[in-house]
Design a protein around this motif. Sequence first.
Motif, mmCIF file in Angstrom:
data_model
loop_
_atom_site.group_PDB
_atom_site.id
_atom_site.type_symbol
_atom_site.label_atom_id
_atom_site.label_comp_id
_atom_site.label_asym_id
_atom_site.label_seq_id
_atom_site.Cartn_x
_atom_site.Cartn_y
_atom_site.Cartn_z
ATOM 1 N N ALA B 119 48.561 45.365 47.341
ATOM 2 C CA ALA B 119 47.002 46.015 47.048
ATOM 3 C C ALA B 119 46.504 45.362 46.122
ATOM 4 N N PRO B 120 44.995 44.916 46.082
ATOM 5 C CA PRO B 120 44.611 44.389 45.109
ATOM 6 C C PRO B 120 44.000 45.540 44.190
ATOM 7 N N PHE B 121 44.166 45.266 42.746
ATOM 8 C CA PHE B 121 44.085 46.144 41.681
ATOM 9 C C PHE B 121 43.010 45.426 40.559
ATOM 10 N N GLY B 122 42.461 46.660 39.802
ATOM 11 C CA GLY B 122 41.648 46.370 38.663
ATOM 12 C C GLY B 122 40.198 46.236 39.175
ATOM 13 N N GLY B 123 39.478 46.209 38.120
ATOM 14 C CA GLY B 123 38.075 46.225 38.232
ATOM 15 C C GLY B 123 37.411 44.671 38.306
ATOM 16 N N GLY B 124 36.114 44.650 38.110
ATOM 17 C CA GLY B 124 35.362 43.451 37.974
ATOM 18 C C GLY B 124 34.880 42.710 39.024
ATOM 19 N N VAL B 125 34.603 43.437 40.162
ATOM 20 C CA VAL B 125 33.907 42.917 41.258
ATOM 21 C C VAL B 125 32.890 43.620 41.925
ATOM 22 N N VAL B 148 55.072 44.596 40.536
ATOM 23 C CA VAL B 148 54.746 43.308 40.235
ATOM 24 C C VAL B 148 53.186 43.005 40.223
ATOM 25 N N ALA B 149 52.886 42.254 39.121
ATOM 26 C CA ALA B 149 51.266 41.888 39.053
ATOM 27 C C ALA B 149 51.178 40.669 38.514
ATOM 28 N N GLY B 213 48.078 40.953 34.867
ATOM 29 C CA GLY B 213 46.855 40.932 35.663
ATOM 30 C C GLY B 213 45.715 40.211 35.276
ATOM 31 N N ALA B 214 44.533 40.594 35.575
ATOM 32 C CA ALA B 214 43.337 39.922 35.132
ATOM 33 C C ALA B 214 42.985 39.792 33.599
ATOM 34 N N SER B 215 43.460 40.930 32.920
ATOM 35 C CA SER B 215 43.586 40.917 31.446
ATOM 36 C C SER B 215 43.994 39.733 30.817
ATOM 37 N N THR B 216 44.905 39.055 31.519
ATOM 38 C CA THR B 216 45.682 37.855 30.882
ATOM 39 C C THR B 216 44.444 36.812 30.468
#
Lengths: 370, 327
Positions: B119-125, B148-149, B213-216
Amino acid sequence: MARFPEEYDDCERILAPDGSYDAEAVAALDLTDEELRGMYGSMIQARALEERGLTLQRQGEFHFWMECRGLEASHVGPAAALSDRDWMNTEWRQYGAQIQRGRPLEDILLFWLRGYEEWAADSIAEMEPYERRMPHIVAVGTQLPQTAGLMWGRKLQGKDEVGLVSVGDGGASKGDFHAGLNFAGALELPVVFLLLNNQWAISTPVERQTAADTYADRAAGYGFEGTLVDGNDVLATYRATKRAVEAARAGEPHLLEVLTYRRGAHSSSDADDYRENVDIEAWRERDPIDRYETFLEDRGLLGPDDFESIREAAEERAREAAESALEIAETQSPEEVFDEVFANPPDYVDDQREELLDLVDRHGEAAFRW
Amino acid sequence: MAAEKLTLVEAVAEAIHDEMAEDESVVLLGEDVGRSGGVFRATEGVYDAFGPERVIDTPLSETGIAGAAIGLAASGMRPIAEIQFMGFTYAALEQLFTRAARMNARSRGQFPCRMVLRAPFGGGVRAPDLHGESMEAIFVHHPGFKVVAPSTPHDAKGLLTAAIRDPDPVMFFEPKKIYRSFREDVPEGTYETPIGEAAVRREGSDVSVFTWGASTRPTQEAAEAVAGEGIDPEVVDLRTLSPMDTGTIVESFKKTGRAVVVHEAPRTGGLAGEITALLQEEALYYQEAPIERVTGWDAVYPLYELEDFQLPNAARIEEAIRSVVEV
């Protein structure tokens, strides 16, 4: 007010409550005498197991028991209609179904004592018929999409197998009922949905679950057939399931509603103080075992002496199985807490197991028991 | 080994493609995963390669998808189920929690639940409600899952390959904000990035910054920015959230004595708390300063323009790094 099969024009029946029967229909079943006696044995064994289980629950040996009194035909008939290679995902209380497929009584009881199940076979290919099941579910309804997936997988593997999955009138109110039947219909999966309408979900009567007169009618919404059967007629439930299994094998799922009545409590934790005795009495008169005994006698297959000896043997087997199960369950050790939490366990599982065992070692097991 | 430049989402598609070619028991199911190639194109080309038997567009029902995947796993198949957004897994949680996570235990190993749920997760789109969730902690909390992320194309392919081959149910959460943010060399052919191993993205000696995740991405930006001020941060990308690579986390902290944890998920009950507790238990005497958390707010996920204030950005992360280093 309870529902009764005779109120429905299209409710299938072979054996009437008084034991009279449709002889032509019986001949067409093509069941051997041995098979007919076998179904009786399974029903009696289920009832005997329940009596033993409830006694042991009252004595504090068992944590919990779910009751099946009066439901035996609805459990045994459908199970008898399966081929050895088919799958059967039952609810807990379907003791008769599990017995009919050959599941050892001790194995059924151990589930009550330990909360998990074990299989003797190493792989699906080696499974006995009774092992062709997924572990029991607790979240009612969730087994329906799971069984759709199970049979989808077997179909992809080229197996000619059908899955029979049960759900109650309560479970049929959940979204997973819809998801399961819809997946099976849309993906053309070999699944028979057995709706055990025993008219009570703990204290909630069927008329609070649905405004519809039957569950069988729901099948139309999924693009396949549904059938309504007298659930206390073991021969009618057998015949209807047999037909449904054949349809499923040919790629069309089926919804089979067996109309019965839970005369016992929901479980050993249920005070059962919410309903009218008159309904229970009316359904006692429609007892599935009484009418089948009348039939067996009439056909000369078994007589009163046989009934007595079969019952006694069933009680003895239940007693022995309970003793043995209690003995096995007593040997549970604390480290089993961590058994099979993962198939490929991460290190922390071992770390926590060691932590627990160290504590038990230092404080003694008695310090943990309550 | 030959390599090609792929985005993260292309790497996901390649992992699925390669594993389906490798192992006939792998099947793909979900909403719009087949003919359309998925709402994010994460399964692009898979249907054309393997056909409608093994790539199935299911009816619209997350509980149905999860339930069917569990049943497929029980039958001996290896299903990869896609849920279009992590927020839609809420409709499948009963199946996942009551069954997927415990089937192996309740069957004493007879029916391992070999499935991957992507599943795609996190915001920003800039998507509507339920499209920006970061609820990974609830899956970490439930025993029986692996979680896993990945944050790079290389890891996305390697971790997804490892997830498909793993005998346990793996929740595979893909950072959709960076699905197409950058390309990197991804080896051709199959390889595994081991589940349970964190990656040190930047070695440093002054402060450990843990994220995933995207915060990296903003974390690495912040690390470079403060490096210009003479602070030397270590950036650890956890990659796997369960089982967490506690060894790498503790080791890094013992070296730096200071930590910042960055995640998009809301603060309270989030994994930053877990990591902080781990450091208290394992490395208290190495600690030089309070541990800081840079997280999403405890707010119902703010939508559209307001997303900007929810997701950890480089400015907040830099500030947290300076604050723990200055103590």
